[in-house]
Scaffold this motif. Structure first.
Motif, PDB file in Angstrom:
ATOM      1  N   ASP A 195       0.820  -1.199   0.000  1.00  0.00           N
ATOM      2  CA  ASP A 195       0.000   0.000   0.000  1.00  0.00           C
ATOM      3  C   ASP A 195       0.870   1.272   0.000  1.00  0.00           C
ATOM      4  OD1 ASP A 195      -1.654   2.080   0.619  1.00  0.00           O
ATOM      5  OD2 ASP A 195      -2.661   1.086   2.282  1.00  0.00           O
ATOM      6  N   PRO A 196       0.711   2.149  -0.995  1.00  0.00           N
ATOM      7  CA  PRO A 196       1.553   3.357  -1.048  1.00  0.00           C
ATOM      8  C   PRO A 196       1.352   4.288   0.147  1.00  0.00           C
ATOM      9  CG  PRO A 196      -0.142   3.448  -2.750  1.00  0.00           C
ATOM     10  CD  PRO A 196      -0.188   2.077  -2.154  1.00  0.00           C
ATOM     11  N   VAL A 197       0.120   4.329   0.711  1.00  0.00           N
ATOM     12  CA  VAL A 197      -0.119   5.202   1.863  1.00  0.00           C
ATOM     13  C   VAL A 197       0.668   4.685   3.073  1.00  0.00           C
ATOM     14  CG1 VAL A 197      -1.843   5.971   3.532  1.00  0.00           C
ATOM     15  CG2 VAL A 197      -2.342   6.076   1.086  1.00  0.00           C
ATOM     16  N   LYS A 198       0.627   3.359   3.287  1.00  0.00           N
ATOM     17  CA  LYS A 198       1.388   2.776   4.406  1.00  0.00           C
ATOM     18  C   LYS A 198       2.880   3.003   4.202  1.00  0.00           C
ATOM     19  CE  LYS A 198      -1.663  -0.551   6.462  1.00  0.00           C
ATOM     20  NZ  LYS A 198      -2.628  -1.063   5.488  1.00  0.00           N
ATOM     21  N   LEU A 199       3.313   2.851   2.953  1.00  0.00           N
ATOM     22  CA  LEU A 199       4.725   3.033   2.617  1.00  0.00           C
ATOM     23  C   LEU A 199       5.177   4.458   2.951  1.00  0.00           C
ATOM     24  CD1 LEU A 199       6.568   0.903   1.333  1.00  0.00           C
ATOM     25  CD2 LEU A 199       6.102   1.917  -0.898  1.00  0.00           C
ATOM     26  N   ALA A 200       4.336   5.448   2.589  1.00  0.00           N
ATOM     27  CA  ALA A 200       4.680   6.848   2.849  1.00  0.00           C
ATOM     28  C   ALA A 200       4.629   7.140   4.346  1.00  0.00           C
ATOM     29  CB  ALA A 200       3.727   7.772   2.088  1.00  0.00           C
TER      30      ALA A 200
END
Ligand SMILES: [Zn+2]
Length: 642
Positions: free
Chosen positions: A196-201
């Motif tokens: 997930d890009p949001v979790k990554l960020a």
């Protein structure tokens, strides 16, 4: 916050203003709203109201911005909104305040790297240029200056990286104490292999005790909307205004905007308590006197919801214009959904054609894998290449678009090694039998050439004459299911080679719509009436992958809701193979089907030679040539083991 009675200078602010005039920096504890009102200049080009920023023009933004101030305890702030409510400037103000007052790393995330670049070049660059206090901090982007590029800005003690949610590398590039996530509903569900890009960020901020995450977006459809899920988990604040007639505090809802039939120009807001109409010219005063009220004050994540009814006068559509747009939108369900998302800032229900994996699995027929049922008269194959396997779908075809999934498997193989391709050849060499015991070879095999292109073309090049084609999904929507081929083999001088490898562009979104419409229509039919059939015992992963994407009407494209979608992709390729100019099953007329049926499913008497001989001259044991137009006798069939 302070916006209710207009902006008042806090204690010490006047002194600070003098200090700034004398060349000092703003103190780190100034709030975002205070900073914006004092230092933010809107660009002369592009802004509807150029000049000094005034929070009292968009009073509901004050509290959102101040949740992002360093002194505010919130760690996570959610803003779900319609368009034209100043959300972009809200984000820009937080960025400007941060650059001007903080000495820490900041990350701004846009949906894609392209959009990140555009935001930096257009919005950020003009904000820096037009706000004197920022101009002295960040020099204009110069490609040779490593400290200041389009996607990286440095200032004394601080740094900002601008990332794209489609790039794991850009999201992992740097730890950040503040992470600002813009338009999160346009982010990919998952980045290949990275999650997930949001979790990554967000993970970039975990080590900072004074971290803050800001999520902003216009919502999409329910099952896809990240911002709606975040809002649901927040304290759910709505901006309340007081009725000028009775004083009743209320938040603005669409159902209470009223107008006489066919006169949207007379739209007025009907008070929920006294029913009296509130004309729009009251709005400026009502907004200034308004305040946020939380539905769940016990929760610690502030979440703000704003719809188009709150758009300040002069900054977007009026109530009359919204009413008129609403009337027009009613003529088309797709437009209505867009209106609800973009103007009301609310999610819409998932499209009806959304399919459920369990429902589809329950439709499985009795025929076993690789046994061809009666009525299935032609076969195509779709193949997807993965790092350690081939995903393969064998698809049967019959009259009126009937389809049978005959086999689906993930064949473990190394596609960079000859042995891997040999195992694919071996699989294809096993010719399935039909109800009369006759072998039916695939008319056409389509394999994706988007990954390991050279290896794929090396395989298809030798098999082109036997009906093997390389395909690639079109990146632009609205393409036909299969398009013209492009010659992929070129000489050193750049000329195409006449009999070299061809690549066929597949209109994947068109194929998916075609397929899903059929599957959805089948849901309303009895088992015998259905046009799409599934073999018994297909792996559950087949159905899960088949339903891994749904159509997002706003972005007008298919969006992944699960990372793995190979069964859907391979189906698309097998369907494209059936639409190939040498096959064109979708254009067949009844005489062609009847002729093929007579050859492949002769009646019992014919088969045992007890009556007259089959009228069709094709002997049952030879591969069947489809009576396609144009006839290409040597192109189809034929997967003999070498
Ligand atoms: Zn009232």
């Amino acid at each position: 916050m302070g916006a209710i009675d207009g902006f008042k200078l806090p204690d010490g602010w006047a002194l600070f203003g003098q200090a700034f005039a004398a060349g000092f920096e703003p103190p780190p504890r100034v709030t975002v709203t205070e900073w914006a009102d004092q230092f933010r200049r809107l660009p002369t080009k592009g802004a509807s109201e150029p000049g000094a920023w005034r929070t009292d023009r968009v009073p509901f933004l004050a509290e959102i911005m101040d949740c992002m101030s360093a002194g505010h305890p919130s760690k996570r702030v959610v803003f779900i909104k319609s368009v034209q409510v100043g959300a972009t400037e809200c984000l820009n103000n937080v960025v400007g305040w941060f650059v001007d007052t903080q000495k820490a790393p900041l990350m701004v995330v846009q949906p894609t790297l392209d959009m990140a670049e555009r935001w930096s070049k257009q919005r950020l660059a003009s904000m820096i240029e037009d706000s004197p206090s920022l101009r002295g901090k960040i020099a204009p982007a110069r490609s040779r200056d490593s400290g200041n590029t389009t996607l990286l800005k440095e200032w004394a003690g601080g740094v900002m990286v601008i990332s794209g949610a489609n790039s794991g590398a850009s999201l992992r590039s740097m730890p950040a104490s503040y992470v600002l996530l813009d338009e999160v509903d346009a982010y990919p569900e998952e980045i290949e292999g990275e999650g997930d890009p949001v979790k990554l960020a967000e993970a970039r901020a975990t080590t900072f005790p004074r971290r803050k995450i800001l999520l902003i977006s216009t919502p999409t459809i329910e099952s896809l909307s990240r911002i709606n899920k975040e809002w649901q988990a927040s304290d759910q604040r709505r901006y309340h205004i007081a009725c000028p007639h009775c004083g009743h505090p209320q938040h603005l809802i669409w159902a209470n905007l009223r107008w006489p039939k066919d006169r949207p120009d007379l739209a007025a807001y009907q008070c929920a308590a006294c029913d009296k109409p509130i004309p729009e010219h009251h709005k400026t005063d009502l907004l200034r006197a308004g305040r946020w009220i939380a539905t769940h004050p016990e929760r610690d994540v502030p979440g703000f919801h704003i719809n188009g009814l709150y758009t300040p006068i002069g900054l977007g559509l009026t109530w009359a214009e919204l009413a008129s747009e609403w009337q027009d939108a009613h003529k088309d369900p797709a437009h209505l959904k867009t209106f609800v998302n973009l103007r009301l800032g609310e999610v819409v229900a998932d499209p009806e054609e959304k399919l459920d994996a369990d429902d589809l699995e329950a439709r499985a027929s009795a025929y076993p894998v690789r046994q061809i049922p009666v009525g299935c008269l032609a076969i195509t194959v779709g193949i997807d290449v993965q790092k350690d396997r081939f995903a393969i779908l064998m698809l049967g075809h019959g009259r009126q678009g009937a389809m049978w999934v005959l086999d689906w498997l993930e064949l473990p193989a190394d596609p960079t090694a000859p042995a891997g391709w040999q195992s694919l050849d071996d699989w294809l060499a096993e010719i399935p039998l039909n109800s009369r015991g006759l072998s039916m070879r695939p008319l056409m095999v389509a394999i994706d050439s988007g990954y390991l292109t050279d290896n794929v073309l090396a395989w298809t090049r030798e098999r082109q004459r036997r009906g093997v084609i390389a395909v690639k999904g079109a990146s632009t929507p609205g393409k036909p299911i299969i398009n013209k081929p492009s010659k992929l083999d070129v000489t050193i001088r750049g000329r195409t080679i006449k009999h070299g490898a061809e690549g066929w562009i597949v209109g994947a979104d068109t194929a998916k719509s075609y397929l899903f419409n059929r599957l959805a229509a089948d849901g309303k039919k009895t088992a015998t009436e259905r046009t799409v059939h599934f073999a018994a015992g297909l792996d559950a992963s087949f159905y899960a992958q088949l339903t891994a994407e749904i159509w997002d009407p706003n972005r007008r494209r298919w969006v992944k809701v699960r990372p793995r979608n190979e069964s859907l992709d391979t189906w698309v390729y097998a369907l494209a193979a059936a639409h190939h100019p040498a096959v064109r099953l979708h254009l067949w007329k009844e005489p062609q089907w009847a002729r093929l049926e007579a050859a492949l499913e002769p009646n019992t008497k014919d088969l045992f030679g007890m009556d007259e001989k089959p009228r069709d001259p094709i002997a049952p044991t030879t591969p069947i040539q489809p009576p396609a137009r144009p006839p290409l006798p040597r192109r189809v069939g034929g997967f003999a083991r070498r």
